[in-house]
Design an enzyme around this catalytic site. Structure first.
Site, PDB file in Angstrom:
ATOM      1  N   TRP A 144      52.800  18.176  14.238  1.00 51.41           N
ATOM      2  CA  TRP A 144      51.790  19.175  13.889  1.00 51.41           C
ATOM      3  C   TRP A 144      52.106  20.522  14.513  1.00 51.41           C
ATOM      4  O   TRP A 144      51.981  21.565  13.860  1.00 51.41           O
ATOM      5  CB  TRP A 144      50.383  18.694  14.262  1.00 51.41           C
ATOM      6  CG  TRP A 144      49.911  17.626  13.319  1.00 51.41           C
ATOM      7  CD1 TRP A 144      49.641  16.326  13.619  1.00 51.41           C
ATOM      8  CD2 TRP A 144      49.696  17.753  11.899  1.00 51.41           C
ATOM      9  NE1 TRP A 144      49.268  15.647  12.482  1.00 51.41           N
ATOM     10  CE2 TRP A 144      49.295  16.484  11.419  1.00 51.41           C
ATOM     11  CE3 TRP A 144      49.810  18.809  10.993  1.00 51.41           C
ATOM     12  CZ2 TRP A 144      49.002  16.246  10.065  1.00 51.41           C
ATOM     13  CZ3 TRP A 144      49.516  18.571   9.647  1.00 51.41           C
ATOM     14  CH2 TRP A 144      49.120  17.309   9.198  1.00 51.41           C
ATOM     15  N   ASP A 196      45.081  23.411  18.910  1.00 53.73           N
ATOM     16  CA  ASP A 196      44.786  22.614  17.714  1.00 53.73           C
ATOM     17  C   ASP A 196      44.272  21.262  18.200  1.00 53.73           C
ATOM     18  O   ASP A 196      45.043  20.383  18.553  1.00 53.73           O
ATOM     19  CB  ASP A 196      46.053  22.447  16.866  1.00 53.73           C
ATOM     20  CG  ASP A 196      45.839  21.481  15.695  1.00 53.73           C
ATOM     21  OD1 ASP A 196      44.709  20.976  15.528  1.00 53.73           O
ATOM     22  OD2 ASP A 196      46.814  21.241  14.958  1.00 53.73           O
ATOM     23  N   LYS A 227      38.903  13.816  11.559  1.00 52.51           N
ATOM     24  CA  LYS A 227      39.292  12.821  12.546  1.00 52.51           C
ATOM     25  C   LYS A 227      38.092  12.409  13.397  1.00 52.51           C
ATOM     26  O   LYS A 227      37.686  11.268  13.362  1.00 52.51           O
ATOM     27  CB  LYS A 227      40.411  13.347  13.438  1.00 52.51           C
ATOM     28  CG  LYS A 227      41.810  13.202  12.845  1.00 52.51           C
ATOM     29  CD  LYS A 227      42.253  14.350  12.019  1.00 52.51           C
ATOM     30  CE  LYS A 227      43.563  14.118  11.326  1.00 52.51           C
ATOM     31  NZ  LYS A 227      44.495  15.248  11.417  1.00 52.51           N
TER      32      LYS A 227
HETATM   33  C1  PLP Z   1      45.334  16.120  10.874  1.00 59.07           C
HETATM   34  C2  PLP Z   1      45.901  17.221  11.706  1.00 59.07           C
HETATM   35  C3  PLP Z   1      46.195  18.478  11.162  1.00 59.07           C
HETATM   36  C4  PLP Z   1      46.036  18.798   9.703  1.00 59.07           C
HETATM   37  O1  PLP Z   1      44.718  18.955   9.386  1.00 59.07           O
HETATM   38  P1  PLP Z   1      44.251  19.420   7.928  1.00 59.07           P
HETATM   39  O2  PLP Z   1      42.786  19.567   8.128  1.00 59.07           O
HETATM   40  O3  PLP Z   1      44.643  18.322   6.977  1.00 59.07           O
HETATM   41  O4  PLP Z   1      44.939  20.691   7.607  1.00 59.07           O
HETATM   42  C5  PLP Z   1      46.654  19.458  12.020  1.00 59.07           C
HETATM   43  N1  PLP Z   1      46.823  19.219  13.328  1.00 59.07           N
HETATM   44  C6  PLP Z   1      46.564  18.022  13.874  1.00 59.07           C
HETATM   45  C7  PLP Z   1      46.770  17.811  15.347  1.00 59.07           C
HETATM   46  C8  PLP Z   1      46.087  16.976  13.081  1.00 59.07           C
HETATM   47  O5  PLP Z   1      45.820  15.784  13.623  1.00 59.07           O
END
Ligand code: PLP
Length: 360
Positions: free
Chosen positions: A102, A172, A196
């Site tokens: 990511w 993030d 999540k």
């Molecule tokens: C799932 C995830 C993403 C992507 O998220 P989207 O909402 O699908 O763009 C980005 N960073 C991390 C750490 C993730 O777990």
């Protein structure tokens, strides 16, 4: 009707109590005679739902008053662009910690806007560790520092918050937000896709310090400027109303469970017992540095990969589903976000032990 234990990395399981409440309110929210999905986002009913969700999240995370909480769309992936668009503010470079798939995507997107200085890069370890805090040398002139506290795919998580001095720290937190207590004041921006640990897909939460808003270049699209949303209570255009409502139910559920300290204690216990089961076994293993193992995403591999399909099939027969590892890693991955009850983890461990007795 029977519900499975769903170990999906995202979209992930939601608390059953939350889904039951949504079901009870589906046709007639609080005497309004309509579903939340059918409401005007400008009406007083929906405004009260939206305001309560924000207030509950602020309480849950103890968000300081000088931070805005934005309810956006576009996923965490849109933040990979929104962060440089809003934070560069005339500067030419930003610091990034590359510790997984990511953060790699965040780096690639940032390179469209600025010079990316990689303060750390754990590619050679196959992302099974994070850099030692003492090894991090930040550029005091960088516009910001970006990192990914929990990398969802390999299951590697920082056990510290990098100290970046006066340079804003951007995180993030898609797969770690609400998993444990965090000090929001240490961050310039925290962002997370909802699917999540927060609610349904379609909603992205951004917690941003107020001084970092309003610095996007005027040439940028309004929909990529934090100010657009900060000035309009995240209702410049139609927000993802139902996802916002469900996220609000999840925040209220978290408060009812006792808030972040209580949730953190449960999550610590769940992760510790699952890793212990893996480490105590000669059949299952996890490649991540013990100190940096994720509390939320627990990958494990079988001593004999030929048995992967059998494991998945027999687990599913016991109501333990979505355990297949990410295609880039293989093996299994159990995501054990807040909505996964401790009994679900116990059931997985019992199944793993039985599988090892029969096939190990
Ligand atoms: C799932 C995830 C993403 C992507 O998220 P989207 O909402 O699908 O763009 C980005 N960073 C991390 C750490 C993730 O777990």
């Amino acid at each position: 009707m029977s519900r499975v234990y769903n170990f999906s990395a995202g979209p992930a399981a939601l608390p059953t109590e939350v889904l039951e409440q949504a079901q009870a309110e589906m046709l007639d929210w609080n005497g309004s005679g309509m579903s939340v999905m059918e409401m005007s986002h400008r009406g007083k009913d929906y405004m009260s739902i939206a305001a309560k969700a924000e207030a509950d999240l602020r309480e849950l995370m103890d968000v300081p008053d000088n931070y805005k909480v934005l309810f956006l769309q576009g996923g965490a992936s849109s933040q990979f662009a929104m962060v440089p668009i809003n934070l560069l503010n005339g500067k030419k470079s930003a610091d990034y910690l590359l510790t997984g798939q990511w953060s790699k995507k965040a780096v690639a997107e940032a390179r469209r806007f600025c010079n990316v200085n990689l303060v750390a890069d754990t590619t050679d370890s196959k992302f099974t560790t994070v850099p030692d805090e003492a090894s991090l040398k930040f550029d005091p002139d960088a516009a910001y520092v970006h990192y990914t506290p929990n990398e969802t795919i390999v299951g590697v998580e920082f056990d510290y918050i990098p100290d970046t001095g006066d340079v804003p720290l951007v995180a993030d937190m898609s797969s770690t937000i609400l998993s444990r207590k965090i000090d929001v004041s240490k961050f310039g921006i925290i962002y997370a896709g909802a699917q999540k640990n927060i609610g349904p897909a379609g909603l992205t939460i951004v917690i941003v310090r107020e001084d970092l808003i309003g610095n996007a270049d005027a040439s940028m699209p309004v929909m990529f400027d934090y100010k657009t949303f900060a000035d309009n209570d995240s209702m410049y255009n139609t927000p993802p109303t139902y996802s916002w409502y469900l996220a609000g139910l999840v925040f209220a559920w978290g408060l009812k469970k006792g808030g972040m300290s209580a949730i953190e204690a449960i999550n610590r216990r769940k992760a510790e017992k699952l890793y212990k089961a893996i480490d105590d076994s000669a059949f299952f293993s996890n490649p991540v540095d013990v100190q940096y193992r994720s509390w939320m995403n627990v990958p494990f591999i079988l001593a004999n990969a030929d048995l992967d399909a059998t494991f998945i099939e027999q687990a599913a027969a016991k109501g333990l589903v979505t355990l297949k590892g990410h295609r880039s890693v293989g093996g299994m991955r159990a995501s054990i976000y807040n909505a996964m009850p401790e009994e679900g983890v116990d059931a997985l461990i019992a199944f793993m032990q039985e599988f090892e007795r029969n096939h190990g």
